[in-house]
Design a protein around this motif. Structure first.
Motif, PDB file in Angstrom:
ATOM      1  N   THR A  99       0.830  -1.205   0.000  1.00 37.28           N
ATOM      2  CA  THR A  99       0.000   0.000   0.000  1.00 37.28           C
ATOM      3  C   THR A  99       0.863   1.253   0.000  1.00 37.28           C
ATOM      4  OG1 THR A  99      -1.756  -1.145   1.230  1.00 37.28           O
ATOM      5  CG2 THR A  99      -1.804   1.260   1.236  1.00 37.28           C
ATOM      6  N   ARG A 102       2.374   1.853  -3.422  1.00 35.74           N
ATOM      7  CA  ARG A 102       1.406   2.244  -4.445  1.00 35.74           C
ATOM      8  C   ARG A 102       0.879   3.663  -4.243  1.00 35.74           C
ATOM      9  NH1 ARG A 102      -1.357  -1.941  -6.810  1.00 35.74           N
ATOM     10  NH2 ARG A 102      -2.392  -0.294  -8.010  1.00 35.74           N
ATOM     11  N   LEU A 103       0.826   4.135  -2.999  1.00 40.94           N
ATOM     12  CA  LEU A 103       0.233   5.438  -2.723  1.00 40.94           C
ATOM     13  C   LEU A 103       1.248   6.576  -2.658  1.00 40.94           C
ATOM     14  CD1 LEU A 103      -2.534   4.604  -0.084  1.00 40.94           C
ATOM     15  CD2 LEU A 103      -2.848   5.284  -2.462  1.00 40.94           C
ATOM     16  N   SER A 227      -9.026  -0.224  -3.792  1.00 43.64           N
ATOM     17  CA  SER A 227      -8.950  -0.736  -5.163  1.00 43.64           C
ATOM     18  C   SER A 227      -9.457   0.287  -6.170  1.00 43.64           C
ATOM     19  CB  SER A 227      -9.763  -2.032  -5.288  1.00 43.64           C
ATOM     20  OG  SER A 227      -9.212  -3.047  -4.485  1.00 43.64           O
ATOM     21  N   HIS A 229      -9.240   3.569  -6.030  1.00 42.40           N
ATOM     22  CA  HIS A 229      -8.259   4.630  -6.251  1.00 42.40           C
ATOM     23  C   HIS A 229      -6.957   4.112  -6.862  1.00 42.40           C
ATOM     24  CE1 HIS A 229     -10.440   8.043  -4.651  1.00 42.40           C
ATOM     25  NE2 HIS A 229     -10.860   7.277  -3.668  1.00 42.40           N
ATOM     26  N   LEU A 230      -6.654   2.839  -6.647  1.00 45.43           N
ATOM     27  CA  LEU A 230      -5.455   2.267  -7.260  1.00 45.43           C
ATOM     28  C   LEU A 230      -5.752   1.660  -8.620  1.00 45.43           C
ATOM     29  CD1 LEU A 230      -3.788   0.482  -4.207  1.00 45.43           C
ATOM     30  CD2 LEU A 230      -3.283   2.746  -5.156  1.00 45.43           C
TER      31      LEU A 230
END
Length: 242
Positions: A99, A102-103, A227, A229-230
Motif C-alpha cells: 500500500t 502504491r500510494l 482498489s 483509487h489504485l
C-alpha cells in the motif's frame, strides 16, 4: 560522487546480477527510492540482513546515473524480526508495504507523512497493539487520506451536508445524502460506518467495541475503496489472514 543520508523502510527487494540487489525504500526526505546494494547476497556482506523488507534503517547513499548506491546502513527498528514470527502480522505487514509503495508518488519529493504513518503502523503491528487486520484497515484509510483520497463517513461526500447518512458510494468518496444518492450506492449498517470513521481517526476504544461481523464488513469497504483509487487491488491482500 555526491553522498546523502536518509531514513527509510525497506518495501521490497529483487536480485541484480550475481551478488547484488535492488532495494525499494520509502524514505523520509526523498519519498520512494530504488537503490543498488552491492554484494548483499554474499555471506560476507556487512549489511545484507539490514536490507530486508520491513527493516527501518538510517542509510547513506551515493547518487548514481540510473540507480543510487547504498554505502552504509544502520538499523533503527528490526520490524522484520518481529513480524516474521507471526503469520497474521506478516501478511498484514506485507499488504501495508505494498500500500505504501502504491500510494507514494515516484517524484523524488519528501514523503514525511507517509513515512511516519508507515513506521507507526509497523511499530503497532510489531507490538500487537490491535489485531493485524484491524491495523491494516486503519493504516490503509489513513494512507489514502494522506495521499489526498480521504473518505467521508459522516458528511455527504458530494454536497457536504452533515450526516449521519446511510448511502455509501465508493466512487464518490464515501457516504451521500438522500438528495445526492447515486445508483449503485449501498446501505451498510450504521455501526459499520461508525467503525470506519473510528479506523480513520484512530479512535481505538470505539474500534475495540466492534464485533467480528462489523469488522469484516468494514474491511470489505476499505478494500473496495483502496482498489477504486489504485484502479486494481493489491496482490498481497489475497494472503491476509482475517
Amino acid at each position: 560522487m555526491s553522498l546523502f543520508r536518509d531514513q527509510g523502510v525497506v518495501l521490497r527487494t529483487h536480485k541484480l546480477g550475481e551478488a547484488d540487489r535492488i532495494i525499494t525504500l520509502l524514505t523520509r526526505q526523498r519519498g520512494l527510492v530504488r537503490a543498488a546494494a552491492k554484494g548483499v547476497r554474499k555471506t560476507s556482506s556487512r549489511f545484507g540482513g539490514r536490507l530486508e523488507p520491513f527493516m527501518h534503517v538510517d542509510l547513506q547513499l551515493a547518487e548514481g546515473r540510473t540507480l543510487d548506491v547504498i554505502t552504509q546502513v544502520v538499523t533503527l527498528s528490526a520490524f522484520a524480526r518481529d513480524l516474521g514470527l507471526d503469520y497474521p502480522a506478516y501478511t498484514a505487514g506485507t499488504a501495508i508495504l505494498e500500500t505504501a509503495e502504491r500510494l507514494t508518488p515516484h517524484d523524488g519529493e519528501p514523503a514525511v507523512q507517509q513515512y511516519q504513518l508507515l513506521v507507526g503502523a509497523l511499530a503497532a503491528l510489531s507490538a500487537r497493539r490491535q489485531p493485524p487486520s484491524t491495523l491494516l484497515d486503519s493504516y490503509q484509510l489513513r494512507a489514502l487520506a494522506v495521499a489526498g483520497y480521504a473518505p467521508s463517513f459522516s458528511g455527504c461526500a458530494r454536497c457536504g451536508l452533515e450526516g449521519p447518512h446511510r448511502n455509501l458510494h465508493v466512487p464518490s468518496g464515501g457516504v451521500l445524502c438522500d438528495g445526492c444518492r447515486l445508483p449503485g450506492s449501498s446501505a451498510p449498517p450504521a455501526v459499520t460506518l461508525t467503525l470506519l470513521a473510528a479506523l480513520l481517526a484512530g479512535d481505538w476504544p470505539v474500534v475495540e467495541q466492534a464485533d467480528d461481523r462489523t469488522r469484516r464488513e468494514a474491511a470489505g469497504i476499505v478494500s473496495a475503496y483502496l482498489s477504486w483509487h489504485l484502479e486494481h487491488g493489491l496482490r498481497s491482500m489475497g494472503h491476509v489472514d482475517r
